[in-house]
Design a protein around this motif. Sequence first.
Motif, PDB file in Angstrom:
ATOM      1  N   GLY A   1      23.751  48.278  59.239  1.00 11.12           N
ATOM      2  CA  GLY A   1      22.692  49.285  59.244  1.00 11.12           C
ATOM      3  C   GLY A   1      21.585  49.070  58.242  1.00 11.12           C
ATOM      4  O   GLY A   1      20.439  49.422  58.513  1.00 11.12           O
TER       5      GLY A   1
ATOM      6  N   ASN B   1      21.459  52.616  62.605  1.00 12.93           N
ATOM      7  CA  ASN B   1      20.724  53.358  61.584  1.00 12.93           C
ATOM      8  C   ASN B   1      19.546  54.081  62.232  1.00 12.93           C
ATOM      9  O   ASN B   1      18.596  53.446  62.681  1.00 12.93           O
ATOM     10  CB  ASN B   1      20.234  52.395  60.497  1.00 12.93           C
TER      11      ASN B   1
ATOM     12  N   SER C   1      21.788  57.983  59.307  1.00 16.37           N
ATOM     13  CA  SER C   1      20.556  57.443  58.740  1.00 16.37           C
ATOM     14  C   SER C   1      20.837  56.938  57.338  1.00 16.37           C
ATOM     15  O   SER C   1      21.981  56.928  56.881  1.00 16.37           O
ATOM     16  CB  SER C   1      19.471  58.527  58.698  1.00 16.37           C
ATOM     17  N   CYS C   2      19.793  56.518  56.637  1.00 15.10           N
ATOM     18  CA  CYS C   2      19.976  55.977  55.284  1.00 15.10           C
ATOM     19  C   CYS C   2      20.598  57.007  54.350  1.00 15.10           C
ATOM     20  O   CYS C   2      21.239  56.641  53.368  1.00 15.10           O
ATOM     21  CB  CYS C   2      18.652  55.478  54.730  1.00 15.10           C
TER      22      CYS C   2
ATOM     23  N   PRO D   1      24.527  53.846  56.667  1.00 15.02           N
ATOM     24  CA  PRO D   1      24.485  54.218  58.088  1.00 15.02           C
ATOM     25  C   PRO D   1      25.181  53.189  58.980  1.00 15.02           C
ATOM     26  O   PRO D   1      24.644  52.769  60.004  1.00 15.02           O
ATOM     27  CB  PRO D   1      22.981  54.262  58.364  1.00 15.02           C
TER      28      PRO D   1
ATOM     29  N   ASP E   1      16.135  53.046  61.132  1.00 15.96           N
ATOM     30  CA  ASP E   1      15.663  51.688  61.431  1.00 15.96           C
ATOM     31  C   ASP E   1      14.862  51.721  62.729  1.00 15.96           C
ATOM     32  O   ASP E   1      15.324  51.312  63.794  1.00 15.96           O
ATOM     33  CB  ASP E   1      16.865  50.744  61.551  1.00 15.96           C
TER      34      ASP E   1
END
Length: 501
Positions: free
Chosen positions: A258, A290, A498-499, A276, A293
């Motif tokens: 990710g 992710n 996500s991050c 992620p 991304d």
Amino acid sequence: MNSPAPHATFSSSPPPTAWLNRYAALGEAFHTELPAQGMANPVWVARSAGLAAALGWPADWWQRADWQALEVLSGNAVWPGMRPLATVYSGHQFGSWAGQLGDGRALLLGEVETAAGPMELQLKGAGATPYSRMGDGRAVLRSSIREFLCSEAMAGLNIPTTRALAITASALPVRRETLETAAVVTRVAPSFIRFGHFEHFAHTHQHAELRQLADFFIHHHAPECLAAAKPYVALLERVVQQTAALMADWQAVGFCHGVMNTDNMSMLGLTLDYGPFGFMDGFDPGHVCNHSDHQGRYAYARQPQIGFWNLHALAQALLPLMIDADLDGAPLLAALETYKTAFPAALMHRMRAKLGLQTEQAQDQALIDDWLKLMAGARADFTLSFRRLSALTQADDPAKLRDLFIDQAALASWLQRYRARLSLESSDDEQRSLRMRAVNPAVVLRNHLAEGAIRAAQAGDFSETERLLKVLQQPFIEPERASDAAIPPDWAQTLEVSCSS
């Protein structure tokens, strides 16, 4: 920055009594020493008994009054000899130079001697550091459970990884997309040195420190390079081979990292920094785990090439060491190029094992490629497709395998080719099935499994985290709870990471 909690040092000397601080000895250019910012009224969420045993610690280490482990691993105290510090590094993030980064929410406590050699202990989420870049330095319970479980799951899959010893948590509020609560993960590895550590000193033109770091790493973590004619080239060659093997490991189990930034790449070829990540359910080579991304840079199919890209960045960081010694940089390029043969060979080795093949035939590449195309066309479950294929016999196609594919004719055609290939080595169905089940897991940490543990923990029930840990530590054994190894429920399709995860 939150005010740090009062930091106690226990007057007694609970084991482990001898702490190494080799990284601290490098000097101030490499780190900042500072205490953790503790959490009030911490509680245990989970612990890895297997990792504690590997450290040589007694089974009741976390309960011993003289150890006060809950306070130490929550950042409220230190054991004698510990020197908490945050390291500085830089790196490329999503393909762009990000400049100075560093341990923004991690503190290295020091190293403890084990039967396998010194192991670093690191607290993740123990407060802000000089490298937090306006962040709070905290980790939330949600992401901490994901990292803890996946670290130990990867170890169970025999994939090189940082490990996770424990999670502690408190009611301390932490703001992310919503208001959450804080947690601290204790991470363990022989070294947390990243590609980004070398990039930092190369890009800031601190060549003396770059050489010092390289010599330190070779001496402590790659001593075989000392005998090479060009030790720094040998070091790169070593990291290239380890990274190629790691990328093959990831691809072979359908794992997506990710965030394959250079600051998240381990110099020891370990899976590092679980954010992620995701294990694929339905097979999609273009899968992006992710949600942050947006360009799909770190899609599943792109991971091997990104591994090479990151190694190129590392080679660039090592180049000043060659130039300063009046050496040509060409050997670094030659070492880097070995990735182009090392990765395909490593992946082919793993894929043959996943198909139960014991010999090498020219047709194997096409057979494997066509199996993956068949899976992708059906969006067949990655883990279950390989696991159920192990039940194939020369006379029967398992119904559970057929259930994963819509195009039954295409499946039958491929299986006919597969049986013909097996006949070339007089494959015994029973023995092949055992071999395949030893490398094709029944259970991986699917997002919905992690989510179930997270929701229970957020409600104050940590038993699902502990139960799931035990299952993931034995991934090649069929679990008692069938749902752990089943196709994900419909609600799992809406999960996003996500991050911030």
